[in-house]
Design a protein around this motif. Sequence first.
Motif, short mmCIF file in Angstrom:
data_model
loop_
_atom_site.label_atom_id
_atom_site.label_comp_id
_atom_site.label_asym_id
_atom_site.label_seq_id
_atom_site.Cartn_x
_atom_site.Cartn_y
_atom_site.Cartn_z
N ALA A 465 -7.51 -0.39 10.29
CA ALA A 465 -7.58 0.35 9.03
C ALA A 465 -6.30 1.12 8.73
O ALA A 465 -5.99 1.40 7.57
CB ALA A 465 -8.76 1.32 9.06
N ALA A 466 -5.54 1.47 9.76
CA ALA A 466 -4.40 2.38 9.62
C ALA A 466 -3.34 1.93 8.61
O ALA A 466 -2.77 2.78 7.91
CB ALA A 466 -3.77 2.61 11.00
N PRO A 467 -3.01 0.64 8.49
CA PRO A 467 -1.96 0.25 7.53
C PRO A 467 -2.26 0.58 6.08
O PRO A 467 -1.36 0.53 5.23
CB PRO A 467 -1.85 -1.27 7.73
N ALA A 468 -3.52 0.92 5.76
CA ALA A 468 -3.85 1.30 4.38
C ALA A 468 -3.05 2.52 3.94
O ALA A 468 -2.79 2.70 2.74
CB ALA A 468 -5.35 1.57 4.26
N LEU A 469 -2.65 3.36 4.88
CA LEU A 469 -1.85 4.54 4.54
C LEU A 469 -0.51 4.12 3.94
O LEU A 469 -0.11 4.61 2.87
CB LEU A 469 -1.65 5.40 5.79
N TYR A 470 0.18 3.22 4.61
CA TYR A 470 1.47 2.75 4.10
C TYR A 470 1.29 1.97 2.81
O TYR A 470 2.12 2.07 1.88
CB TYR A 470 2.16 1.89 5.16
N LYS A 471 0.21 1.22 2.71
CA LYS A 471 -0.08 0.45 1.50
C LYS A 471 -0.21 1.38 0.29
O LYS A 471 0.31 1.08 -0.80
CB LYS A 471 -1.37 -0.35 1.69
N ALA A 472 -0.86 2.52 0.47
CA ALA A 472 -1.03 3.48 -0.63
C ALA A 472 0.31 4.05 -1.06
O ALA A 472 0.59 4.18 -2.27
CB ALA A 472 -1.98 4.60 -0.19
N LEU A 473 1.15 4.40 -0.10
CA LEU A 473 2.46 4.97 -0.43
C LEU A 473 3.35 3.93 -1.11
O LEU A 473 4.10 4.25 -2.04
CB LEU A 473 3.13 5.49 0.84
N CYS A 474 3.25 2.68 -0.65
CA CYS A 474 4.04 1.62 -1.29
C CYS A 474 3.61 1.38 -2.73
O CYS A 474 4.44 1.09 -3.60
CB CYS A 474 3.91 0.32 -0.49
N ALA A 475 2.31 1.52 -3.00
CA ALA A 475 1.81 1.36 -4.36
C ALA A 475 2.40 2.43 -5.27
O ALA A 475 2.76 2.17 -6.43
CB ALA A 475 0.29 1.42 -4.37
N MET A 476 2.53 3.64 -4.75
CA MET A 476 3.15 4.72 -5.53
C MET A 476 4.62 4.42 -5.77
O MET A 476 5.13 4.61 -6.88
CB MET A 476 2.98 6.05 -4.78
#
Length: 558
Positions: A465-476
Motif C-alpha cells: 500500500a505504501a507507494p500510494a503516498l508517492y502516487k498522490a504527490l506525483c498527481a499534484m
Amino acid sequence: MQFAIARYAFQGGPEQLSLTPGEKLHVETVTDDGWVLGTRFQGTERLDGERGYFPLSYVEMQNDPESKSQASDSPDNAHAVHWTPMVTIDNFQGEPDAHGLSVVKNERVLALEQSEGGNAGWTFCKNSAGDKGYVPAVLLLYPNILRCPSPCELSLRVSTARGSSLANRKSLGDSKNKKEEECAAACVEDYVVCTVSKMLLSSPMRGGLNLPKRAAAALVTARRGLASEAYVDEEARSKICKELGVSEDSVLLTIAEMRRWRSARAHFRTSEGEGEQIDPSIGFVPTMGALHDGHMSLIAESTKQCNFTAASIFVNPAQFAPHEDFGKYPRQPVKDLALLFEKGADAVFVPSQQEMYPGSKPGQTSTQVTKTHVVPDGIDFVSEGAARPGFFRGVATVVSKLLNIVQPTHLFLGQKDGLQQIVVRRMVRDLNIDVQVVPVETMREQDGLAMSSRNVYLSEEQRRAAPALYKALCAMRDAYNDGERDFTFLKLKGQEILDDEDLFLTEYLSLCDNLEGAEFTSDRPLPEENIMASAAVSFGNCRILDNVLLGKQPHIQR
C-alpha cells in the motif's frame, strides 16, 4: 484542573489521541518537548481508550476557573506531578507499611519518572484504581517499546545478596536449548528489549534496590532498549577494522579523534604540476545508521564533488519524543561501516551518546539529553514539525554539533526529508556556518516508495500500500506542471488518492515554500518556483513520509 481546547484536527498514531477542532480535553501532563498527555471525557466520565499524547501546538491550554487548588500527588507533596504511562513486566507484591504498590504483569500504570527522597531504584506510581505507591523501576517499560519477536524469554538475574553484578551475556539466556540461548544473546546484542521474567530483589523498600552500579546500568539498558556503552567501542573497532581491512584511524569514536583527522587534512597537496598545496574540500554525510541505497547515493555524490568524504553514524536521542521509536530504531554498525567504506568514505565518526551529550543517561530522549538547544522558530506549526513537535529542535541541535566537530566544506542531505533540509539550510544561513548544503535527489524503490530505514517496519500488506503516498504527490506535481495553480485543487487531487487507501491515515498533506518552510494558503495562486508538496501517513505501528518539488528551484545547486 487544567484542560485544553483543540484548535486543529490531529490524527493520532500509537499511544496518541486524535483531536477534533473545538473539543475539550483534560490535561494530565505537559512534556518538555511539546506533547500533552490528555484524556477525552463525556460529561464526568472518561471514555474508554480515549487517552493519549497530542501536540501542544494543536491546542489552547486553559485553567478551569472552578477547580480548587489541590495538593501534589508526589510522595512528599513538594513537587508538581508529571505522570508517564508505563507497563509492568512482572508481578510485584508491595508492602503497604513501606508505601509499596502491588502490580501484576502487563498492568498499565502512571509513573513519576524520577523518584526523590532517597528512593533510588524505585518509581512512584498509581494504578487505574487510583492506588499509589512505589514499584521497582526495573519492572517498568514504556508501552511502545519493541518486545523480543523470538519465542525465548530472557532472564536478567541480579543477586544483591552475593554482591554480584549483572551476569555475563552467556548466562543471561535462561533457555532450554542452544537455539533459544543464541536467540537470547542476539536480543541483547541488538539492544532489543526482552521480557525480564525474574528479579531477585532483596533490599528493603525504603532503602532502594541497592544494586551494583554496573547491574543498575545494564537493567536500565534493557528497560529502554538502548546500548549503555558506545555504539562501537574500542574493542569492537579493532575487530571490525581487521575484518573490513581498513585502518582503525578511519573509524573515529571520539570528538578528539574526529578533529585530529580533520586537522590532518587542513591542507592538501595536489599530484598535478608541482604539487600545489590547496585547502581541500571535505564532504560530510550525517546518518543514524541502518543504511540503504539512499544513503549510498549521498556518499557517491560527496566522493564525486570533494577531495575527502566523512560520514557519521549516531542515533540522535534529542530528536525522539519519549513515546517514539528510539529504543527500536535499527542498529547494525558492522554492516553500516562495511557499506560506507565500500562506497568510498574516508572516515566514519561513530560517537557514543555520552560523547555527543555529556552528562546524559541511557534512555533519555528529547530535551532530557542536553540543556542547550538550537531551536528553529515556527517549524513546529507546519507539516512534519506539527506532526512531531520538538523533532526539528533535536535535528538542528545535533547537526550544528556535528558541523562544529567535523567542520566540512560540503554537507550532503537527502531530499526525502524535505523540511529537515529547509531547517538545516536556514540554520546554516542564520548562524553563519561555513558549509555548503548540497541536496541529493530521493532514491526510490522500483514502485516509487522512497527508501527509508523505517521501511523495515512495514508488513507485506503495508508495503504493497505504501507507494500510494508517492502516487498522490506525483498527481499534484503533474497537475501543477499542466498549469494548475489553485492551492485547494492541488491538495484535493492528492488527498483523493490518499483517501482511497484503507490501510493508512493521512497525518498531513502540505504545500509549502521550499526556502523557509512556510505553508501556502488558498487566498492566492501558487508561485512559479520554490514549492514543496509533502505528506506523511500512518499505518498505526509505523509511519512514512515523502515529498516532491514543484516549479523551478533556483536555489538548489546541482
